[in-house]
Scaffold this active site. Structure first.
Site, mmCIF file in Angstrom:
data_model
loop_
_atom_site.group_PDB
_atom_site.id
_atom_site.type_symbol
_atom_site.label_atom_id
_atom_site.label_comp_id
_atom_site.label_asym_id
_atom_site.label_seq_id
_atom_site.Cartn_x
_atom_site.Cartn_y
_atom_site.Cartn_z
ATOM 1 N N THR A 38 0.822 -1.267 0.084
ATOM 2 C CA THR A 38 -0.003 -0.086 0.285
ATOM 3 C C THR A 38 0.887 1.294 -0.175
ATOM 4 O O THR A 38 0.385 2.500 -0.204
ATOM 5 C CB THR A 38 -0.974 0.162 1.114
ATOM 6 O OG1 THR A 38 -0.196 -0.316 2.460
ATOM 7 C CG2 THR A 38 -2.055 -0.919 1.191
ATOM 8 N N HIS A 43 6.049 -0.005 7.528
ATOM 9 C CA HIS A 43 5.733 0.859 8.853
ATOM 10 C C HIS A 43 6.071 0.013 9.903
ATOM 11 O O HIS A 43 6.045 -1.138 10.040
ATOM 12 C CB HIS A 43 4.662 1.720 8.720
ATOM 13 C CG HIS A 43 3.581 1.166 8.651
ATOM 14 N ND1 HIS A 43 2.918 0.486 9.687
ATOM 15 C CD2 HIS A 43 2.748 1.002 7.627
ATOM 16 C CE1 HIS A 43 1.877 0.068 9.158
ATOM 17 N NE2 HIS A 43 1.559 0.360 7.758
ATOM 18 N N HIS A 46 4.169 -3.245 10.588
ATOM 19 C CA HIS A 46 4.709 -4.458 9.811
ATOM 20 C C HIS A 46 5.513 -5.287 10.715
ATOM 21 O O HIS A 46 6.094 -6.386 10.348
ATOM 22 C CB HIS A 46 5.228 -4.269 8.549
ATOM 23 C CG HIS A 46 4.319 -3.525 7.480
ATOM 24 N ND1 HIS A 46 4.202 -2.255 7.084
ATOM 25 C CD2 HIS A 46 2.956 -4.366 6.802
ATOM 26 C CE1 HIS A 46 3.150 -2.171 6.346
ATOM 27 N NE2 HIS A 46 2.436 -3.194 6.150
ATOM 28 N N LYS A 80 -11.478 -3.003 7.452
ATOM 29 C CA LYS A 80 -11.589 -1.623 6.932
ATOM 30 C C LYS A 80 -12.947 -1.197 6.841
ATOM 31 O O LYS A 80 -13.716 -2.174 6.043
ATOM 32 C CB LYS A 80 -10.793 -1.659 5.613
ATOM 33 C CG LYS A 80 -9.389 -2.000 5.416
ATOM 34 C CD LYS A 80 -8.328 -1.382 5.977
ATOM 35 C CE LYS A 80 -7.034 -1.596 5.884
ATOM 36 N NZ LYS A 80 -6.620 -3.032 6.050
ATOM 37 N N ARG A 84 -11.866 0.567 -0.603
ATOM 38 C CA ARG A 84 -10.676 1.141 -0.636
ATOM 39 C C ARG A 84 -10.376 1.775 -2.060
ATOM 40 O O ARG A 84 -11.010 1.228 -3.049
ATOM 41 C CB ARG A 84 -9.588 0.208 -0.599
ATOM 42 C CG ARG A 84 -9.470 -0.676 0.763
ATOM 43 C CD ARG A 84 -8.091 -0.266 1.673
ATOM 44 N NE ARG A 84 -7.778 -1.439 2.013
ATOM 45 C CZ ARG A 84 -6.575 -1.910 1.921
ATOM 46 N NH1 ARG A 84 -5.680 -1.323 1.292
ATOM 47 N NH2 ARG A 84 -6.132 -3.061 2.343
ATOM 48 N N GLN A 172 -6.325 -14.402 -2.047
ATOM 49 C CA GLN A 172 -5.423 -14.606 -1.333
ATOM 50 C C GLN A 172 -5.173 -16.379 -0.981
ATOM 51 O O GLN A 172 -4.196 -16.898 -0.539
ATOM 52 C CB GLN A 172 -5.590 -13.920 0.403
ATOM 53 C CG GLN A 172 -4.503 -14.129 1.294
ATOM 54 C CD GLN A 172 -4.536 -13.315 2.335
ATOM 55 O OE1 GLN A 172 -5.317 -12.080 2.171
ATOM 56 N NE2 GLN A 172 -4.167 -13.634 3.546
ATOM 57 N N ASP A 193 -6.120 -10.485 12.098
ATOM 58 C CA ASP A 193 -7.183 -9.739 10.914
ATOM 59 C C ASP A 193 -7.020 -10.641 10.091
ATOM 60 O O ASP A 193 -7.980 -10.770 9.058
ATOM 61 C CB ASP A 193 -7.097 -8.421 10.812
ATOM 62 C CG ASP A 193 -5.649 -8.087 10.108
ATOM 63 O OD1 ASP A 193 -4.741 -8.745 10.398
ATOM 64 O OD2 ASP A 193 -5.572 -7.081 9.516
ATOM 65 N N LYS A 228 -4.453 3.269 18.572
ATOM 66 C CA LYS A 228 -3.650 2.468 17.650
ATOM 67 C C LYS A 228 -2.097 2.615 17.815
ATOM 68 O O LYS A 228 -1.594 3.532 17.949
ATOM 69 C CB LYS A 228 -3.859 3.179 16.219
ATOM 70 C CG LYS A 228 -4.226 2.146 15.191
ATOM 71 C CD LYS A 228 -4.476 2.926 13.954
ATOM 72 C CE LYS A 228 -5.683 2.149 13.106
ATOM 73 N NZ LYS A 228 -6.152 3.078 12.254
ATOM 74 N N LYS A 231 1.415 5.252 15.400
ATOM 75 C CA LYS A 231 1.118 6.388 14.990
ATOM 76 C C LYS A 231 1.698 7.692 15.974
ATOM 77 O O LYS A 231 1.639 7.447 16.890
ATOM 78 C CB LYS A 231 -0.399 6.695 14.827
ATOM 79 C CG LYS A 231 -1.023 5.720 13.799
ATOM 80 C CD LYS A 231 -1.126 6.746 12.376
ATOM 81 C CE LYS A 231 -1.850 6.137 11.467
ATOM 82 N NZ LYS A 231 -2.142 5.192 10.727
ATOM 83 N N THR A 232 2.134 8.644 15.161
ATOM 84 C CA THR A 232 2.667 9.816 15.854
ATOM 85 C C THR A 232 1.611 11.312 15.527
ATOM 86 O O THR A 232 0.988 10.836 14.379
ATOM 87 C CB THR A 232 4.086 10.156 15.890
ATOM 88 O OG1 THR A 232 4.189 10.528 14.549
ATOM 89 C CG2 THR A 232 4.774 9.062 16.147
#
Length: 426
Positions: A38, A43, A46, A80, A84, A172, A193, A228, A231-232
RNA sequence: GGGGGGAUACCAGAGCGGUCAAAUGGGACGGACUGUAAAUCCGUUGCUUCGGCUACGAAGGUUCGAAUCCUUCUCCCCCCA
């Protein structure tokens, strides 16, 4: 220690299909994890999967890292809440290349159980639609596909999902079949998930060829307060140093709360049980030393960015957050200053403009982009959240000129306590 | 195809002709306290040359005045077929 035991004591294991452990105990097994392209970088979210795959290899098994060049075109609907947007092909190719390069740093591509990188675009690109619905679609019922939580949720909350996303699980599932058939890959792993998608694969393998395949999922990382992970203020924390500098990366881990640090050190480092428990004892005895956070940040930063980058990040951190006065900069030459601030966002301004003096708001929101708007700069200054050269800015009309330059060249701006900016006058 | 409901700031959600840059909650950010922790308390949360300017799905209209009323359009949801 065997693979599953390892995941278990580290608190990483979420769900495992019966028989999986027995299979792994019999000997070297091939297993894979898929990564969605994506973005052109992975990040920190992962990292769990990277760790899982690495543990898998360390336990003597053969890891496959799959990059979803084909599935990335579709988009996984799992958890989600909205349909998308599809990525165009160029972006996708760029993303696949970026992710592949990063994954290669973490796995060992030598030896009997050397890692293998695959891209599912290779087996999907010439797979025709008719062929696919005959060979794959025929084996899985719509009832089965609709019973997946990921799909059910989208139907129930009314947001719906397109046929395209609905068919994702078949793609998948086929990936798993392909790897099982051609690479003898009997296990798929992933985040919790992914359980539904993985099981579609084992089911497909069973129905199509009567074969047996296994599934294992890991805990989704969450912070203790339920928000979450990863994240910052400025968004996701990336592994690509161009997106998140090593200094910012190091700071991200260093800022982990005490509670989270205890679980992260198990998940994101290879430190053994004894080492971790020793750190915990140390932490409990002197919490302000933050032994766990430091060990955590060190370990991950070195593995992702290397020893040199880690050293620099520590130096910068010690200067910015330690008791060192701003005057310290005067003792450094240009190269040393820039080295110290490597990874800290910087802005250039013209020396001439500064000679005529500039007020705080213009400096931070006009000449530089420390703040996105003057209004915000003003509010922050009023709230006492802005400092220049480690001195609080009292009012929006405080003026700055060349006399304020450190080393006759630099201004150090601070937004809040933790966000530093280097302003360079030239 | 028929009938009904809806679209408001980052999100949820009030407002239903002026006093609305828009209640409230959450989130986010900042401050105090501390250990670059947690908890707690406080503040901020459209832009601005501080005169104003742009905003309540989009475009028009009514009105001295519209997030609020009317028309058209776009999108979403629900029920019936």
């Amino acid at each position: 220690m065997n693979f599953v035991e390892e995941l278990r004591w580290r608190g990483m294991l979420h769900d495992i299909m019966p028989g999986t452990e027995e299979l792994l105990n019999k000997g070297m097994t091939a297993g894979y994890i898929g990564f969605d392209p994506t973005a052109d970088s992975l990040h920190v979210g992962h990292l769990t999967q990277i760790m899982t795959l690495t543990h898998f290899q360390r336990a003597g098994h053969k890891p496959f890292a799959l990059v979803g060049g084909a599935t990335g075109m579709i988009g996984d609907p799992s958890f989600k809440s909205h349909e998308r947007n599809l990525l165009d092909e160029n972006t996708l190719q760029k993303n696949v290349a970026g992710i592949k390069a990063q994954l290669e740093n973490f796995l060992d591509f030598t030896g009997a159980n050397s890692a293998v990188m695959v891209n599912n675009y290779d087996w999907f690109k010439n797979f025709g639609f008719l062929e696919f619905i005959r060979d794959v679609g025929k084996h899985i019922t719509v009832n089965y596909m609709m019973s997946k939580d990921s799909v059910k949720k989208r139907l129930e909350d009314g947001s719906g999902l397109s046929f395209t996303e609905f068919s994702y699980q078949l793609l998948q599932g086929y990936d798993f079949y392909h790897l099982w058939k051609n690479e003898n890959c009997a296990l798929q792993m992933g985040g919790s998930d992914q359980w539904g998608n993985i099981v579609t694969g084992t089911e497909f393998i069973r129905r199509k060829d009567g074969g047996e395949a296994f599934a294992l999922t890991t805990q989704l990382i969450k912070k203790a307060d339920g928000t979450k992970f990863g994240k910052t203020e400025s968004g996701a924390v990336w592994l690509d140093p161009k997106r998140t500098t090593p200094y910012q990366f190091y700071q991200f881990w260093l800022n982990t709360t005490d509670v989270d640090a205890k679980s992260y050190i198990r998940i994101f480092t290879f430190l053994d049980k004894a080492a971790i428990e020793a750190l915990e004892t140390e932490q409990d005895a002197a919490p302000h030393q933050r032994a766990i956070q430091k060990a955590l940040a060190k370990d991950i930063t070195i593995r992702v960015h290397g020893e040199a980058a880690y050293q620099k990040a520590v130096k910068s951190s010690e200067f910015l957050f330690g008791n060192v006065g701003i005057e310290f900069l005067n003792e450094l030459n240009d190269t040393e200053v820039l080295g110290l601030f490597e990874g800290v966002p910087n802005f250039m301004i013209s020396r001439n403009d500064l000679e005529n003096r500039i007020n705080a708001v213009d400096l931070l929101a006009g000449y530089t982009a420390v703040f996105p708007s003057k209004g915000e700069a003003k509010k922050m200054i009023q709230g006492g959240g802005v400092a220049i050269n480690k001195t609080k800015v009292g009012t929006a009309e405080d003026f700055f000129n060349t006399d304020h330059l450190i080393n006759n060249k630099y201004l150090v701006a601070q937004k809040g306590k933790k966000n530093y900016f280097l302003i360079i006058a030239e």
